[in-house]
Design an enzyme around this catalytic site. Structure first.
Site, PDB file in Angstrom:
ATOM      1  N   ARG A 167      63.010 122.709 105.772  1.00 14.06           N
ATOM      2  CA  ARG A 167      62.898 121.262 105.562  1.00 14.06           C
ATOM      3  C   ARG A 167      61.512 120.825 105.940  1.00 14.06           C
ATOM      4  O   ARG A 167      61.161 120.108 105.022  1.00 14.06           O
ATOM      5  CB  ARG A 167      63.781 120.702 106.780  1.00 14.06           C
ATOM      6  CG  ARG A 167      65.139 120.600 106.250  1.00 14.06           C
ATOM      7  CD  ARG A 167      65.836 121.817 105.753  1.00 14.06           C
ATOM      8  NE  ARG A 167      67.294 121.589 105.629  1.00 14.06           N
ATOM      9  CZ  ARG A 167      68.321 121.798 106.369  1.00 14.06           C
ATOM     10  NH1 ARG A 167      68.028 122.440 107.732  1.00 14.06           N
ATOM     11  NH2 ARG A 167      69.510 121.499 106.112  1.00 14.06           N
ATOM     12  N   ASP A 196      66.618 127.036 102.402  1.00 12.59           N
ATOM     13  CA  ASP A 196      67.568 125.766 102.455  1.00 12.59           C
ATOM     14  C   ASP A 196      67.291 125.170 101.411  1.00 12.59           C
ATOM     15  O   ASP A 196      66.475 125.685 100.495  1.00 12.59           O
ATOM     16  CB  ASP A 196      67.327 125.272 103.616  1.00 12.59           C
ATOM     17  CG  ASP A 196      68.957 124.475 104.030  1.00 12.59           C
ATOM     18  OD1 ASP A 196      69.349 123.602 103.445  1.00 12.59           O
ATOM     19  OD2 ASP A 196      69.120 124.863 105.339  1.00 12.59           O
ATOM     20  N   HIS A 287      73.723 125.347 100.651  1.00  8.17           N
ATOM     21  CA  HIS A 287      72.177 125.312 101.278  1.00  8.17           C
ATOM     22  C   HIS A 287      71.264 125.913 100.337  1.00  8.17           C
ATOM     23  O   HIS A 287      70.485 126.378 101.067  1.00  8.17           O
ATOM     24  CB  HIS A 287      72.090 125.433 102.608  1.00  8.17           C
ATOM     25  CG  HIS A 287      72.643 124.488 103.636  1.00  8.17           C
ATOM     26  ND1 HIS A 287      72.082 123.328 103.918  1.00  8.17           N
ATOM     27  CD2 HIS A 287      73.933 124.092 104.336  1.00  8.17           C
ATOM     28  CE1 HIS A 287      72.860 122.675 104.606  1.00  8.17           C
ATOM     29  NE2 HIS A 287      74.031 123.083 104.731  1.00  8.17           N
ATOM     30  N   ASP A 346      77.482 127.908 105.988  1.00  5.08           N
ATOM     31  CA  ASP A 346      77.823 126.595 106.775  1.00  5.08           C
ATOM     32  C   ASP A 346      78.033 125.419 105.616  1.00  5.08           C
ATOM     33  O   ASP A 346      77.173 125.765 104.431  1.00  5.08           O
ATOM     34  CB  ASP A 346      76.854 126.109 107.827  1.00  5.08           C
ATOM     35  CG  ASP A 346      75.321 126.100 107.147  1.00  5.08           C
ATOM     36  OD1 ASP A 346      75.163 127.097 106.383  1.00  5.08           O
ATOM     37  OD2 ASP A 346      74.887 125.251 107.523  1.00  5.08           O
ATOM     38  N   GLU A 347      78.711 124.556 105.801  1.00  4.39           N
ATOM     39  CA  GLU A 347      78.582 123.329 105.018  1.00  4.39           C
ATOM     40  C   GLU A 347      78.582 123.549 103.603  1.00  4.39           C
ATOM     41  O   GLU A 347      77.902 123.114 102.594  1.00  4.39           O
ATOM     42  CB  GLU A 347      77.503 122.496 105.319  1.00  4.39           C
ATOM     43  CG  GLU A 347      77.303 122.129 106.912  1.00  4.39           C
ATOM     44  CD  GLU A 347      76.051 121.142 107.227  1.00  4.39           C
ATOM     45  OE1 GLU A 347      76.547 120.416 107.953  1.00  4.39           O
ATOM     46  OE2 GLU A 347      75.091 121.530 106.993  1.00  4.39           O
ATOM     47  N   TRP A 413      78.412 126.360 116.124  1.00  8.17           N
ATOM     48  CA  TRP A 413      77.503 125.353 116.064  1.00  8.17           C
ATOM     49  C   TRP A 413      78.170 123.915 116.238  1.00  8.17           C
ATOM     50  O   TRP A 413      77.878 122.848 116.727  1.00  8.17           O
ATOM     51  CB  TRP A 413      76.765 125.344 115.012  1.00  8.17           C
ATOM     52  CG  TRP A 413      77.143 124.699 113.869  1.00  8.17           C
ATOM     53  CD1 TRP A 413      77.550 125.705 112.786  1.00  8.17           C
ATOM     54  CD2 TRP A 413      77.015 123.859 113.178  1.00  8.17           C
ATOM     55  NE1 TRP A 413      78.227 125.300 111.715  1.00  8.17           N
ATOM     56  CE2 TRP A 413      77.707 123.996 111.904  1.00  8.17           C
ATOM     57  CE3 TRP A 413      76.479 122.543 113.241  1.00  8.17           C
ATOM     58  CZ2 TRP A 413      77.698 122.953 110.775  1.00  8.17           C
ATOM     59  CZ3 TRP A 413      76.403 121.558 112.245  1.00  8.17           C
ATOM     60  CH2 TRP A 413      77.198 121.665 111.203  1.00  8.17           C
ATOM     61  N   TRP A 479      66.037 122.380 114.230  1.00  4.92           N
ATOM     62  CA  TRP A 479      66.016 122.142 112.656  1.00  4.92           C
ATOM     63  C   TRP A 479      64.904 121.280 112.353  1.00  4.92           C
ATOM     64  O   TRP A 479      64.527 120.238 113.233  1.00  4.92           O
ATOM     65  CB  TRP A 479      67.352 121.546 112.263  1.00  4.92           C
ATOM     66  CG  TRP A 479      68.531 122.049 112.713  1.00  4.92           C
ATOM     67  CD1 TRP A 479      69.236 122.234 113.581  1.00  4.92           C
ATOM     68  CD2 TRP A 479      69.022 123.467 111.687  1.00  4.92           C
ATOM     69  NE1 TRP A 479      70.425 123.317 113.617  1.00  4.92           N
ATOM     70  CE2 TRP A 479      70.138 123.922 112.453  1.00  4.92           C
ATOM     71  CE3 TRP A 479      68.584 123.774 110.464  1.00  4.92           C
ATOM     72  CZ2 TRP A 479      70.704 125.031 111.817  1.00  4.92           C
ATOM     73  CZ3 TRP A 479      69.254 125.119 110.005  1.00  4.92           C
ATOM     74  CH2 TRP A 479      70.415 125.549 110.716  1.00  4.92           C
ATOM     75  N   GLU A 481      63.969 118.666 109.991  1.00 10.79           N
ATOM     76  CA  GLU A 481      64.096 117.582 109.297  1.00 10.79           C
ATOM     77  C   GLU A 481      63.010 116.341 109.616  1.00 10.79           C
ATOM     78  O   GLU A 481      62.321 116.101 108.875  1.00 10.79           O
ATOM     79  CB  GLU A 481      65.275 117.012 109.207  1.00 10.79           C
ATOM     80  CG  GLU A 481      66.491 117.817 108.167  1.00 10.79           C
ATOM     81  CD  GLU A 481      67.210 118.747 108.757  1.00 10.79           C
ATOM     82  OE1 GLU A 481      66.698 119.161 110.071  1.00 10.79           O
ATOM     83  OE2 GLU A 481      68.548 118.993 108.344  1.00 10.79           O
TER      84      GLU A 481
HETATM   85  C1  ACM Z   1      74.071 123.817 110.799  1.00 13.48           C
HETATM   86  O1  ACM Z   1      73.859 122.858 111.573  1.00 13.48           O
HETATM   87  N1  ACM Z   1      74.315 123.440 109.584  1.00 13.48           N
HETATM   88  C2  ACM Z   1      74.379 125.178 111.117  1.00 13.48           C
END
Ligand code: ACM
Ligand code: ZN
Length: 491
Positions: A167, A196, A287, A346-347, A413, A479, A481
């Site tokens: 990020r 990502d 991602h 994830d996601e 998480w 993270w 961002e």
């Molecule tokens: C995450 O925070 N998407 C692992």
């Protein structure tokens, strides 16, 4: 009677805080402090078994830390004031140590060099903080510490910290600094979130566009929000450093950066010298826009962008997409000589998979029930590939959905999916705790305070002893961002 008990408790509390403890992080298992002291002078030397290269390396490390401030270079000699001694003491385990500071000398004992290294970290924390300054301190500065006996060993084998370099990007030097910080707090795993949607940060020789293009992007909303916050708080740490921008032939300003494979090797060896293993994460099948945008045929419809909630993922229905993943990981695995790799997982927004003919064909051929199982099929395929290369796979706790393999390790998480831990451990899988609250250190402090972190119960009574044995440790994540600079990252 009650009154007397209260008084004695409050007396002992006071004496404990004032006399018997030292401000060490993390708090050691046992410490006894007395009123005598030891003073380090330039005449001190270090005694160790010189045939043990790891111990010699730790002496060098200690000198590197203290020399700029003290001007001392402690030689290795037979009868030095500081002794590193390997012993056989089963109670200390692989990473435990005992540190005895007496008036005239210091002794650190451990089973393994890792323990000696942590003993040195404790010693460094005991000295006045200026000992680690990069500038020379006044000649008359006294490097005095209290005499003490400290015995310590970690509760868990996995003590990790993650850094997201996608990020916002951090230079190799900044990553080394981060690793240094891990070592000072006796952490032993650096989880490197290398890719990502917003940037691909690791050179892959077979796919040069991943970094030629995928490591660079136009300014985005995350940058704008950092700049807004920088202005609002009058905080220069939230500005984007100027050395992360380049101008293209067309006159566009692009933000980014990446690590060459040589730089990665350098980081690996720097971490190894500090007892830290690195877990590379190449996040897939979601991602992954920084790859999908630069090579055709990786996603269902070559769609680069956001779906309802998350970005469009890789297409597990296309053999070529799987081939791409294996080729990327072959290069990554060759760079990181460690037991674990991290697949992400994830996601994942699975809407495209429902509409994609290739995905539907895969589901039918493999007899899968739907897109949840398609995700698991992809993760299991990749795990088989890692296992064949002698590696163990970690994934975020979404890898449970659609079926967990017997051998993968789950990184939990999602606070809002608390069943992940009991489910995975009952299934016989190892779990690493990293619940977003309180372990996402990129959050505001109210959600990740020191108190919340210390008080977090990593071995809840609701798990059986057999389940608890599968909790391998804990990790905090950063993270990026909202973290554009070195000072904000360290903050
Ligand atoms: C995450 O925070 N998407 C692992
Ligand atoms: Zn597809």
């Amino acid at each position: 009677m009650t009154g007397i008990v209260c008084i004695s408790i409050s007396c002992s509390r006071q004496s404990v805080s004032e006399r018997d403890t030292l401000a060490l992080i993390p708090v050691p298992q046992e410490m006894k402090v007395n009123s005598d002291s030891f003073t380090l002078t330039r005449n001190a030397a270090i005694t160790l078994d010189q045939s043990n290269q790891a111990l010699v390396g730790i002496a060098e490390y200690l000198n590197e830390k203290i020399s700029p401030a003290t001007g001392f270079e402690l030689p290795v000699e037979k009868h030095g004031k500081i002794e590193f001694k390997l012993v056989e003491d089963a109670s200390l385990g692989d990473e435990g140590y005992q540190l005895k500071v007496k008036h005239s000398d210091i002794l650190i004992t451990a089973n393994k060099p890792a323990g000696i290294f942590y003993g040195v970290q404790t010693l460094l924390q005991m000295f006045p903080a200026e000992i680690k300054s990069k500038t020379v301190q006044p000649e008359d500065k006294k490097w005095t510490i209290p005499c003490a006996e400290i015995t310590d060993k970690p509760q868990f084998p996995w003590r990790g910290l993650m850094l997201d370099v996608s990020r916002h990007w951090f230079t190799k030097e900044e990553v080394l600094k981060y690793i240094d910080e891990l070592a000072e707090y006796k952490m032993n795993v650096f989880h490197w979130h290398l890719t990502d949607d917003q940037g691909w940060r690791i050179e892959i020789k077979k796919y040069p566009l991943l970094t030629e293009r995928g490591a660079w992007r136009k300014p985005n909303g995350q940058d704008a929000s950092c700049l807004y916050q920088a202005k609002k708080e009058d905080n220069p740490d939230l500005l984007l450093p100027s050395d992360r921008w380049r101008t293209t032939a067309e006159g566009d300003s692009l933000y980014g950066g990446f690590y060459t494979q040589d730089q990665i090797r350098e980081v690996v060896s720097y971490a190894a010298a500090r007892g830290i293993s690195i877990v590379p994460e190449i996040d897939m099948p979601g991602h992954c826009l920084s790859a999908i945008a630069n090579y055709e045929g990786l996603s269902c419809f070559d769609q680069v962008g956001w779906g309802k909630v998350f970005t469009s993922p890789l297409c597990p229905g296309k053999d070529a997409a799987l081939e791409f993943c294996r080729n990327v990981w072959s290069e990554v695995i060759a760079l990181f000589p460690y037991e674990y790799v991290h697949i992400g997982g994830d996601e994942v927004e699975k809407d495209n998979w429902r509409k994609c003919a290739d995905c539907q064909r895969r589901i039918a051929q493999q007899g899968l029930k739907g897109v949840e199982e398609l995700q698991s099929w992809f993760i299991h395929e990749m795990e088989r590939f890692f296992n064949a290369k002698g590696r163990r796979m970690i994934g975020w706790d979404e890898i449970i959905e659609g079926g967990l393999s017997k051998t993968s390790t789950v990184m939990w998480w999602r606070n809002w999916a608390p069943q992940s831990v009991p489910e995975a451990t009952a299934h016989g899988n190892d779990v690493i705790y990293t619940p977003a609250t309180p372990f996402y250190f990129s959050q505001n402090e109210e959600k990740s305070s020191m108190r919340q972190v210390y008080d977090y119960d990593l071995a809840p009574a609701s798990l059986s002893a057999a389940q608890r044995a599968h909790i391998v440790g804990v990790q905090a994540n950063l993270w990026a961002e909202g973290i554009p600079s070195r000072s904000r990252m360290l903050y």
